[in-house]
Write an enzyme that holds these catalytic residues in place. Structure first.
Site, PDB file in Angstrom:
ATOM      1  N   PRO A   1     -33.005  59.190 -70.963  1.00  0.00           N
ATOM      2  CA  PRO A   1     -31.945  58.591 -70.153  1.00  0.00           C
ATOM      3  C   PRO A   1     -32.439  57.520 -69.183  1.00  0.00           C
ATOM      4  O   PRO A   1     -33.499  57.654 -68.586  1.00  0.00           O
ATOM      5  CB  PRO A   1     -31.374  59.783 -69.373  1.00  0.00           C
ATOM      6  CG  PRO A   1     -32.434  60.827 -69.427  1.00  0.00           C
ATOM      7  CD  PRO A   1     -33.140  60.629 -70.728  1.00  0.00           C
TER       8      PRO A   1
ATOM      9  N   ARG B   1     -33.837  48.344 -63.608  1.00  0.00           N
ATOM     10  CA  ARG B   1     -33.772  49.635 -62.911  1.00  0.00           C
ATOM     11  C   ARG B   1     -34.973  49.792 -61.972  1.00  0.00           C
ATOM     12  O   ARG B   1     -36.124  49.804 -62.433  1.00  0.00           O
ATOM     13  CB  ARG B   1     -33.821  50.750 -63.968  1.00  0.00           C
ATOM     14  CG  ARG B   1     -33.935  52.137 -63.412  1.00  0.00           C
ATOM     15  CD  ARG B   1     -34.311  53.139 -64.492  1.00  0.00           C
ATOM     16  NE  ARG B   1     -34.348  54.463 -63.933  1.00  0.00           N
ATOM     17  CZ  ARG B   1     -34.951  55.486 -64.509  1.00  0.00           C
ATOM     18  NH1 ARG B   1     -35.555  55.354 -65.671  1.00  0.00           N
ATOM     19  NH2 ARG B   1     -34.939  56.669 -63.925  1.00  0.00           N
TER      20      ARG B   1
ATOM     21  N   TYR C   1     -40.581  50.837 -61.744  1.00  0.00           N
ATOM     22  CA  TYR C   1     -40.726  50.767 -63.208  1.00  0.00           C
ATOM     23  C   TYR C   1     -41.117  49.387 -63.727  1.00  0.00           C
ATOM     24  O   TYR C   1     -41.327  49.217 -64.931  1.00  0.00           O
ATOM     25  CB  TYR C   1     -39.423  51.229 -63.880  1.00  0.00           C
ATOM     26  CG  TYR C   1     -39.088  52.675 -63.549  1.00  0.00           C
ATOM     27  CD1 TYR C   1     -39.926  53.708 -63.956  1.00  0.00           C
ATOM     28  CD2 TYR C   1     -37.961  52.995 -62.801  1.00  0.00           C
ATOM     29  CE1 TYR C   1     -39.636  55.037 -63.643  1.00  0.00           C
ATOM     30  CE2 TYR C   1     -37.662  54.318 -62.478  1.00  0.00           C
ATOM     31  CZ  TYR C   1     -38.504  55.322 -62.903  1.00  0.00           C
ATOM     32  OH  TYR C   1     -38.224  56.632 -62.584  1.00  0.00           O
TER      33      TYR C   1
ATOM     34  N   ASN D   1     -40.942  59.757 -73.831  1.00  0.00           N
ATOM     35  CA  ASN D   1     -40.634  59.642 -72.410  1.00  0.00           C
ATOM     36  C   ASN D   1     -39.210  60.157 -72.253  1.00  0.00           C
ATOM     37  O   ASN D   1     -38.241  59.446 -72.539  1.00  0.00           O
ATOM     38  CB  ASN D   1     -40.752  58.200 -71.919  1.00  0.00           C
ATOM     39  CG  ASN D   1     -40.514  58.107 -70.411  1.00  0.00           C
ATOM     40  OD1 ASN D   1     -40.064  59.066 -69.786  1.00  0.00           O
ATOM     41  ND2 ASN D   1     -40.812  56.953 -69.833  1.00  0.00           N
TER      42      ASN D   1
ATOM     43  N   ALA E   1     -35.678  61.893 -66.820  1.00  0.00           N
ATOM     44  CA  ALA E   1     -35.414  63.020 -65.920  1.00  0.00           C
ATOM     45  C   ALA E   1     -35.259  64.353 -66.662  1.00  0.00           C
ATOM     46  O   ALA E   1     -35.432  65.422 -66.056  1.00  0.00           O
ATOM     47  CB  ALA E   1     -34.170  62.732 -65.088  1.00  0.00           C
TER      48      ALA E   1
ATOM     49  N   GLU F   1     -46.437  63.298 -74.131  1.00  0.00           N
ATOM     50  CA  GLU F   1     -45.490  63.041 -73.037  1.00  0.00           C
ATOM     51  C   GLU F   1     -45.977  61.816 -72.258  1.00  0.00           C
ATOM     52  O   GLU F   1     -47.145  61.760 -71.858  1.00  0.00           O
ATOM     53  CB  GLU F   1     -45.457  64.286 -72.122  1.00  0.00           C
ATOM     54  CG  GLU F   1     -44.587  64.112 -70.894  1.00  0.00           C
ATOM     55  CD  GLU F   1     -44.627  65.363 -69.993  1.00  0.00           C
ATOM     56  OE1 GLU F   1     -45.100  66.436 -70.423  1.00  0.00           O
ATOM     57  OE2 GLU F   1     -44.178  65.225 -68.832  1.00  0.00           O
TER      58      GLU F   1
END
Ligand code: DQA
Length: 155
Positions: free
Chosen positions: A10, A18, A23, A78, A81, A102
């Site tokens: 998400p 964002r 990021y 990835n 959240a 991950e």
């Protein structure tokens, strides 16, 4: 051609706009290109996907797990959240035989305490955190090396 799946969760569709201080300014299209470049060096194909829906990510993990042995070398995930909330995603990773790496763009351990816990890490073959977009290339390199080690061991 052997394939690595790159699954993004998400809000990662909003990369570039964002929270750029966290990021960066790289867009998801740039990220996809960087993954394809990293894979090309190993003659590996990339299956690159993004969804804001937990169930879609779970379905894709199952799909990667069903692919014929040797065809899918692993998954770079990835989960955004959902990393910190999803028992179901953690279970899906444990339920499939392909290795999952991950990845997080940011160093989640230097951020809010709720980002320090991952439901995914216990089932993952490796974790890459805090390297920004480069982390995806590191994960792809790592999966390619793991696959080579597996195939050398079979000889
Ligand atoms: C993230 C870190 C998560 O905590 C966050 O919810 C994200 C992005 C990262 O790549 O740094 O969506 O996974």
């Amino acid at each position: 051609m052997p394939t690595i799946w790159v699954l993004n969760g998400p809000n990662l569709n909003l990369l570039g706009t964002r929270e750029p201080a966290i990021y960066g300014s790289t867009t998801i299209a740039d990220l996809e290109r960087a993954c394809r470049d990293a894979a090309k060096a190993h003659s590996i194909e990339i299956d690159f996907r993004q969804s804001n829906h937990e169930g879609a990510l779970i379905d894709w993990l199952h799909e990667a797990g069903r692919s014929p042995t040797g065809e899918t070398l692993g998954v770079v995930l990835n989960a955004g959240a959902y990393t910190h909330t999803s028992v179901a995603l953690g279970d899906a990773i444990k339920a499939i035989a392909v290795p999952v790496i991950e990845v997080h763009l940011s160093n989640v351990h230097a951020r809010e305490p709720f980002r320090h816990h991952s439901h995914l890490s216990p089932g993952c073959a490796g974790i890459v955190v805090g390297f920004g977009v480069v982390g995806y290339a590191l994960a792809i390199d790592g999966l390619a090396r793991m696959a080579k080690t597996r195939s050398d061991a079979r000889k």
